[in-house]
Design an enzyme around this catalytic site. Structure first.
Site, PDB file in Angstrom:
ATOM      1  N   LYS A 101       3.914   0.947  -7.738  1.00 53.62           N
ATOM      2  CA  LYS A 101       5.238   0.304  -7.723  1.00 53.62           C
ATOM      3  C   LYS A 101       5.186  -1.196  -8.006  1.00 53.62           C
ATOM      4  O   LYS A 101       5.952  -1.698  -8.821  1.00 53.62           O
ATOM      5  CB  LYS A 101       5.916   0.566  -6.378  1.00 53.62           C
ATOM      6  CG  LYS A 101       7.253  -0.138  -6.228  1.00 53.62           C
ATOM      7  CD  LYS A 101       8.155   0.498  -5.198  1.00 53.62           C
ATOM      8  CE  LYS A 101       7.834   0.145  -3.792  1.00 53.62           C
ATOM      9  NZ  LYS A 101       8.825   0.659  -2.844  1.00 53.62           N
ATOM     10  N   GLU A 120      15.385   1.058  12.510  1.00 57.29           N
ATOM     11  CA  GLU A 120      15.305   1.610  11.162  1.00 57.29           C
ATOM     12  C   GLU A 120      16.531   2.475  10.883  1.00 57.29           C
ATOM     13  O   GLU A 120      17.046   3.160  11.769  1.00 57.29           O
ATOM     14  CB  GLU A 120      14.027   2.433  11.004  1.00 57.29           C
ATOM     15  CG  GLU A 120      12.806   1.597  10.740  1.00 57.29           C
ATOM     16  CD  GLU A 120      12.983   0.665   9.552  1.00 57.29           C
ATOM     17  OE1 GLU A 120      12.999   1.152   8.415  1.00 57.29           O
ATOM     18  OE2 GLU A 120      13.147  -0.545   9.757  1.00 57.29           O
ATOM     19  N   TYR A 149       6.933 -10.018 -44.851  1.00 51.03           N
ATOM     20  CA  TYR A 149       5.943  -9.863 -43.785  1.00 51.03           C
ATOM     21  C   TYR A 149       4.813 -10.840 -44.044  1.00 51.03           C
ATOM     22  O   TYR A 149       4.158 -10.777 -45.088  1.00 51.03           O
ATOM     23  CB  TYR A 149       5.390  -8.434 -43.739  1.00 51.03           C
ATOM     24  CG  TYR A 149       4.220  -8.336 -42.775  1.00 51.03           C
ATOM     25  CD1 TYR A 149       4.383  -8.682 -41.431  1.00 51.03           C
ATOM     26  CD2 TYR A 149       2.954  -7.960 -43.212  1.00 51.03           C
ATOM     27  CE1 TYR A 149       3.317  -8.643 -40.547  1.00 51.03           C
ATOM     28  CE2 TYR A 149       1.878  -7.913 -42.332  1.00 51.03           C
ATOM     29  CZ  TYR A 149       2.070  -8.252 -41.001  1.00 51.03           C
ATOM     30  OH  TYR A 149       1.014  -8.224 -40.128  1.00 51.03           O
ATOM     31  N   ARG A 171       9.417   6.956  -4.645  1.00 51.89           N
ATOM     32  CA  ARG A 171      10.782   6.995  -5.178  1.00 51.89           C
ATOM     33  C   ARG A 171      10.880   6.449  -6.601  1.00 51.89           C
ATOM     34  O   ARG A 171      11.876   6.625  -7.280  1.00 51.89           O
ATOM     35  CB  ARG A 171      11.720   6.220  -4.230  1.00 51.89           C
ATOM     36  CG  ARG A 171      11.980   6.948  -2.924  1.00 51.89           C
ATOM     37  CD  ARG A 171      12.662   6.071  -1.885  1.00 51.89           C
ATOM     38  NE  ARG A 171      11.725   5.191  -1.187  1.00 51.89           N
ATOM     39  CZ  ARG A 171      12.062   4.361  -0.204  1.00 51.89           C
ATOM     40  NH1 ARG A 171      13.323   4.274   0.182  1.00 51.89           N
ATOM     41  NH2 ARG A 171      11.150   3.600   0.386  1.00 51.89           N
ATOM     42  N   THR A 184       4.347   0.320   7.864  1.00 56.74           N
ATOM     43  CA  THR A 184       4.251  -1.116   7.581  1.00 56.74           C
ATOM     44  C   THR A 184       3.455  -1.882   8.646  1.00 56.74           C
ATOM     45  O   THR A 184       2.765  -2.849   8.318  1.00 56.74           O
ATOM     46  CB  THR A 184       5.658  -1.728   7.417  1.00 56.74           C
ATOM     47  OG1 THR A 184       6.509  -1.252   8.480  1.00 56.74           O
ATOM     48  CG2 THR A 184       6.292  -1.333   6.099  1.00 56.74           C
ATOM     49  N   ALA A 195       0.808  -1.220   0.000  1.00 52.22           N
ATOM     50  CA  ALA A 195       0.000   0.000   0.000  1.00 52.22           C
ATOM     51  C   ALA A 195       0.841   1.271   0.000  1.00 52.22           C
ATOM     52  O   ALA A 195       0.306   2.371  -0.069  1.00 52.22           O
ATOM     53  CB  ALA A 195      -0.925   0.008   1.212  1.00 52.22           C
ATOM     54  N   GLY A 196       2.156   1.102   0.084  1.00 53.22           N
ATOM     55  CA  GLY A 196       3.028   2.277   0.106  1.00 53.22           C
ATOM     56  C   GLY A 196       2.881   3.079  -1.179  1.00 53.22           C
ATOM     57  O   GLY A 196       2.423   2.561  -2.201  1.00 53.22           O
ATOM     58  N   ASN A 200       7.370 -22.350 -50.274  1.00 53.26           N
ATOM     59  CA  ASN A 200       8.540 -21.480 -50.267  1.00 53.26           C
ATOM     60  C   ASN A 200       8.075 -20.055 -50.530  1.00 53.26           C
ATOM     61  O   ASN A 200       7.438 -19.768 -51.545  1.00 53.26           O
ATOM     62  CB  ASN A 200       9.523 -21.923 -51.351  1.00 53.26           C
ATOM     63  CG  ASN A 200      10.824 -21.140 -51.233  1.00 53.26           C
ATOM     64  OD1 ASN A 200      11.747 -21.556 -50.550  1.00 53.26           O
ATOM     65  ND2 ASN A 200      10.873 -19.983 -51.877  1.00 53.26           N
TER      66      ASN A 200
HETATM   67  C1  UD1 Z   1      11.364  -1.583   5.063  1.00 51.85           C
HETATM   68  C2  UD1 Z   1      11.725  -1.923   6.511  1.00 51.85           C
HETATM   69  C3  UD1 Z   1      13.238  -1.946   6.657  1.00 51.85           C
HETATM   70  C4  UD1 Z   1      13.791  -2.986   5.719  1.00 51.85           C
HETATM   71  C5  UD1 Z   1      13.339  -2.719   4.284  1.00 51.85           C
HETATM   72  C6  UD1 Z   1      13.685  -3.892   3.422  1.00 51.85           C
HETATM   73  C7  UD1 Z   1       9.960  -1.069   7.995  1.00 51.85           C
HETATM   74  C8  UD1 Z   1       9.547   0.035   8.902  1.00 51.85           C
HETATM   75  N1  UD1 Z   1      11.145  -0.921   7.394  1.00 51.85           N
HETATM   76  O1  UD1 Z   1      11.838  -0.262   4.774  1.00 51.85           O
HETATM   77  O2  UD1 Z   1      13.598  -2.287   7.992  1.00 51.85           O
HETATM   78  O3  UD1 Z   1      15.201  -3.005   5.800  1.00 51.85           O
HETATM   79  O4  UD1 Z   1      11.911  -2.563   4.228  1.00 51.85           O
HETATM   80  O5  UD1 Z   1      13.359  -3.667   2.075  1.00 51.85           O
HETATM   81  O6  UD1 Z   1       9.227  -2.040   7.846  1.00 51.85           O
HETATM   82  N2  UD1 Z   1       3.792  -0.368   2.882  1.00 51.85           N
HETATM   83  C9  UD1 Z   1       2.428  -0.392   3.066  1.00 51.85           C
HETATM   84  N3  UD1 Z   1       1.868   0.599   3.814  1.00 51.85           N
HETATM   85  C10 UD1 Z   1       2.584   1.591   4.397  1.00 51.85           C
HETATM   86  C11 UD1 Z   1       3.981   1.604   4.186  1.00 51.85           C
HETATM   87  C12 UD1 Z   1       4.548   0.603   3.434  1.00 51.85           C
HETATM   88  O7  UD1 Z   1       1.733  -1.276   2.569  1.00 51.85           O
HETATM   89  O8  UD1 Z   1       1.975   2.420   5.082  1.00 51.85           O
HETATM   90  C13 UD1 Z   1       4.405  -1.435   2.050  1.00 51.85           C
HETATM   91  C14 UD1 Z   1       5.050  -0.884   0.796  1.00 51.85           C
HETATM   92  O9  UD1 Z   1       4.129  -0.881  -0.270  1.00 51.85           O
HETATM   93  C15 UD1 Z   1       6.188  -1.864   0.562  1.00 51.85           C
HETATM   94  C16 UD1 Z   1       6.551  -2.341   1.962  1.00 51.85           C
HETATM   95  O10 UD1 Z   1       5.438  -2.036   2.790  1.00 51.85           O
HETATM   96  O11 UD1 Z   1       5.786  -2.972  -0.208  1.00 51.85           O
HETATM   97  C17 UD1 Z   1       7.808  -1.681   2.509  1.00 51.85           C
HETATM   98  O12 UD1 Z   1       7.625  -0.290   2.584  1.00 51.85           O
HETATM   99  P1  UD1 Z   1       8.799   0.736   2.272  1.00 51.85           P
HETATM  100  O13 UD1 Z   1       8.272   2.098   2.525  1.00 51.85           O
HETATM  101  O14 UD1 Z   1       9.384   0.458   0.948  1.00 51.85           O
HETATM  102  O15 UD1 Z   1       9.822   0.356   3.442  1.00 51.85           O
HETATM  103  P2  UD1 Z   1      11.400   0.570   3.443  1.00 51.85           P
HETATM  104  O16 UD1 Z   1      11.691   1.994   3.734  1.00 51.85           O
HETATM  105  O17 UD1 Z   1      11.989  -0.018   2.258  1.00 51.85           O
HETATM  106 CA    CA Z   2      11.102  -0.906   0.329  1.00 50.29          CA
END
Ligand code: UD1
Ligand code: CA
Length: 484
Positions: free
Chosen positions: A39, A171, A366, A32, A94, A27-28, A377
Site C-alpha cells: 500500500k 474504534e 521525432y 483493501r 497498530t 506493516a499492515g 531549423n
Molecule cells: C486506524 C486507527 C483509527 C483511525 C484511522 C485513521 C487503530 C487501531 N485505528 O484505523 O482509530 O481513525 O487509523 O486513519 O490504530 N499497521 C501496521 N501493523 C498492523 C496493523 C496496521 O503496521 O498490524 C499500519 C498500517 O500499515 C497502516 C496503519 O498501521 O499504515 C493503520 O492501519 P489500518 O489497518 O489502516 O488502520 P485503520 O483501520 O485505518
Molecule cells: Ca488506515
C-alpha cells in the site's frame, strides 16, 4: 531525495532541547487496495506515499527514525533507505506495530511521533504542533491528532471528558451508536512521551472486534494510570486522509495536486486552468511560466523563467530553459534539454536530446538521442532514426543547419553547421558544414500526360456502362492500358 521548491527553511530549529523520534508504521496488509504492490508504495504525484511522509519529516529536527514493515518488506525498505526499518510479522495491530520498534528506540529519551504510512498528506507544521502540545506544562503522556470529517465511516472516535481532555479512543467497529455520533475522529497519529510509551503499549490487549492490539487503547490505559492525554486538532480534514482503498488514493492525489498547483502559482507561474494541470511532487517552475490547460508533468522536470507551455503537453525528466515555447501537443521524454528560446511545436517528441538556444522543431517530428545546434531549423516530419532494433545511435545537427521537411536522419550521422538537407532525404552519411545534401530520385515530368489520362479513362468508363457493351460476348470491357 529531490528538494522541495517552497521557501521553508529546513531543518527547522528545535523548539526545545527535548529530542524527537519518529516511528512510521506500515506493516499492515493493505488488503483493501486489492494490489500486488504494498500500500505505502502506491504513488501520489509520482512519489510513493511513504516518501511524502518522510519528506515532511525531514523538515523537523528528528533524532531517530524507523519504519515498521511487514513480512515482504524488501521493496519498501529500498524506497525508504537510508531510513532504517524493522519488521512486524505477523501484523497483529497498530500497537503491536509500534512495539516492533522497541529495540530501535532503546535508550531513547524524548518524544516519539507515531505516524501511519497510509496517512501521507500530514504536514510538518502539524507534526510540530503535536510536539509543542506534548511539551506543554500539563505533560500529557499521549497527544492524539483529531479532526472532524464529513464522512466519519471507519475512523476511531475521540471520547472526551467534560473538561475536554482525552479519555479514550473507541474504534469504529467497537463503538456504540452514541460513540459513533461523536464527530471528532482519530487521525491515527500520536506524539507520545518516549519514557512512558512502551509501558503503555505493554498493557494493550486484543480483546476487541478485530482481535488486534489497538494503538488507540493506550489512551484509556494512560488515563487509568493517572496520566493526562490531550488532543491536537487539525482543521484540515484532508491532511489526515487515511488511504485504505483506491478511492482514497484518488482523493489523496487530488489533494496533493491542489497543493502543488497552489505552490506553483505562489512561486509566480500562471496556470490558466489549474484543475487540468498535473504536477509531479518535484516539478520546478520558474517565474512567469505560463501553463495552458491539460498539461501533465512527470517526475524530474525543471522549467526556467518565462517559458510558455501550451495546451496538451506531456513532459517528464526534462530541463527547459528561459523563454522556450513548448507545444501545443508536445511530448518531452526523459533526457530532453531544451535551450533558451527554443520552440518545440505540435506533435513533436523529444527524447534524450539537447536542443540548443533558439533552435526550432515545430511540427510532427521525432528527435531522440541527438543534439540540435543553436538556431537550427528542423522541418516538419523530420525523424531521427536512432534505433536499429539492437542499439541506439546519436544524431548531431550543427548550429544553423536547416533540415528539410520529412528528412530521415539514419544515426549515427552528423549534419555540419549551416548545412541544408533537401526535403524527403534519407541521410545516412555525414554532411559537411554549409553544404546542401539531397537524397531522392530525380523528378520525372511528362507534359499533358494527366489531361490525356483523364480523357482515356473517361472513354473506358462510358464504354463499360453502355447497354450493348462487349460484355455480351463474355469479354471484359475494362482494358488494361499497357503504357501505364
Ligand atoms: C486506524 C486507527 C483509527 C483511525 C484511522 C485513521 C487503530 C487501531 N485505528 O484505523 O482509530 O481513525 O487509523 O486513519 O490504530 N499497521 C501496521 N501493523 C498492523 C496493523 C496496521 O503496521 O498490524 C499500519 C498500517 O500499515 C497502516 C496503519 O498501521 O499504515 C493503520 O492501519 P489500518 O489497518 O489502516 O488502520 P485503520 O483501520 O485505518
Ligand atoms: Ca488506515
Amino acid at each position: 531525495m529531490v528538494r522541495r521548491t517552497d521557501d521553508r527553511a529546513k531543518p527547522r530549529t528545535p523548539m526545545t532541547s527535548t529530542k524527537t523520534a519518529a516511528i512510521i508504521i506500515a506493516a499492515g496488509m493493505g488488503t483493501r487496495m486489492k494490489s500486488s504492490l504494498p500500500k505505502v508504495l502506491h504513488e501520489i504525484a509520482g512519489r510513493a506515499m511513504i516518501g511524502h511522509l518522510l519528506d515532511q519529516l525531514e523538515e523537523i529536527v528528528c533524532d531517530r527514525k524507523v519504519v515498521v514493515l511487514g513480512a515482504d518488506a524488501g521493496a519498501i525498505a529500498e524506497t525508504v533507505a537510508p531510513v532504517p526499518t524493522t519488521v512486524q510479522d505477523p501484523p497483529l495491530g497498530t500497537a503491536d506495530a509500534v512495539l516492533a520498534a522497541r529495540q530501535v528506540m532503546a535508550k531513547f529519551d524524548g518524544d516519539v511521533l507515531i505516524l501511519f504510512g497510509d496517512t501521507p498528506l500530514l504536514t510538518a507544521t502539524t507534526m510540530e504542533r503535536m510536539l509543542t502540545r506534548r511539551r506543554a506544562d500539563d505533560n500529557p503522556a499521549v497527544v492524539v491528532l483529531g479532526f472532524r470529517a464529513d464522512d466519519t465511516t471507519g475512523y476511531g472516535r475521540l471520547v472526551q471528558s467534560e473538561e475536554g481532555s482525552l479519555e479514550a479512543i473507541v474504534e469504529y467497529r467497537d463503538a456504540t451508536p452514541e460513540e459513533r455520533a461523536i464527530s471528532l475522529c482519530n487521525a491515527g497519529i500520536m506524539a507520545a512521551d518516549g519514557k512512558r510509551l512502551f509501558m503503555l503499549l505493554d498493557a494493550v490487549s486484543n480483546n476487541n472486534a478485530k482481535d488486534e492490539y489497538y494503538l488507540t487503547d493506550i489512551v484509556a490505559i494512560a488515563r487509568s494510570q493517572g496520566h493526562t492525554c490531550a488532543i491536537a486538532e487539525t482543521s484540515d480534514q484532508r491532511e489526515v486522509i487515511g488511504v485504505n482503498t483506491r478511492g482514497d488514493l484518488a482523493i489523496a492525489e487530488a489533494v496533493m495536486q491542489e497543493r502543488l498547483r497552489k505552490r506553483a502559482m505562489a512561486n509566480g507561474a500562471t496556470l490558466r486552468d489549474p484543475d487540468t494541470v498535473y504536477f509531479s511532487f518535484d516539478t520546478k517552475l520558474g517565474q512567469d511560466v505560463i501553463v495552458s490547460p491539460q498539461v501533465c508533468f512527470g517526475p524530474g522536470v525543471t522549467v526556467g523563467d518565462a517559458v510558455n507551455i501550451r495546451a496538451f503537453c506531456h513532459i517528464e525528466g526534462s530541463d527547459i530553459a528561459t523563454g522556450a515555447v513548448i507545444g501545443p501537443f508536445a511530448r518531452l521524454r526523459p533526457g530532453s534539454q531544451i535551450g533558451a528560446d527554443v520552440h518545440i511545436g505540435n506533435f513533436v517528441e523529444i527524447k534524450q536530446a539537447l536542443i540548443e538556444t533558439g533552435a526550432k522543431v515545430n511540427h510532427l517530428s521525432y528527435v531522440g538521442d541527438a543534439r540540435v545546434g543553436a538556431g537550427a531549423n528542423i522541418g516538419a516530419g523530420t525523424i531521427t532514426c536512432n534505433y536499429d532494433g539492437f542499439f541506439k545511435a546519436h544524431t548531431d545537427i550543427g548550429a544553423g543547419a536547416f533540415i528539410g521537411s520529412n528528412t530521415a536522419l539514419v544515426a549515427p550521422v552528423a549534419v555540419g553547421d549551416g548545412a541544408i538537407t533537401g526535403a524527403g532525404s534519407v541521410i545516412t552519411t555525414d554532411v559537411p558544414a554549409n553544404s546542401l545534401v539531397l537524397e531522392r530520385a530525380k523528378q520525372v515530368q511528362k507534359g499533358g500526360w494527366a489531361a490525356q489520362f483523364r480523357l482515356r479513362k473517361k472513354a473506358e468508363k462510358e464504354a463499360a456502362e453502355a447497354p450493348h457493351s462487349t460484355d455480351a460476348v463474355g469479354k471484359t470491357p475494362v482494358r488494361r492500358n499497357k503504357e501505364n
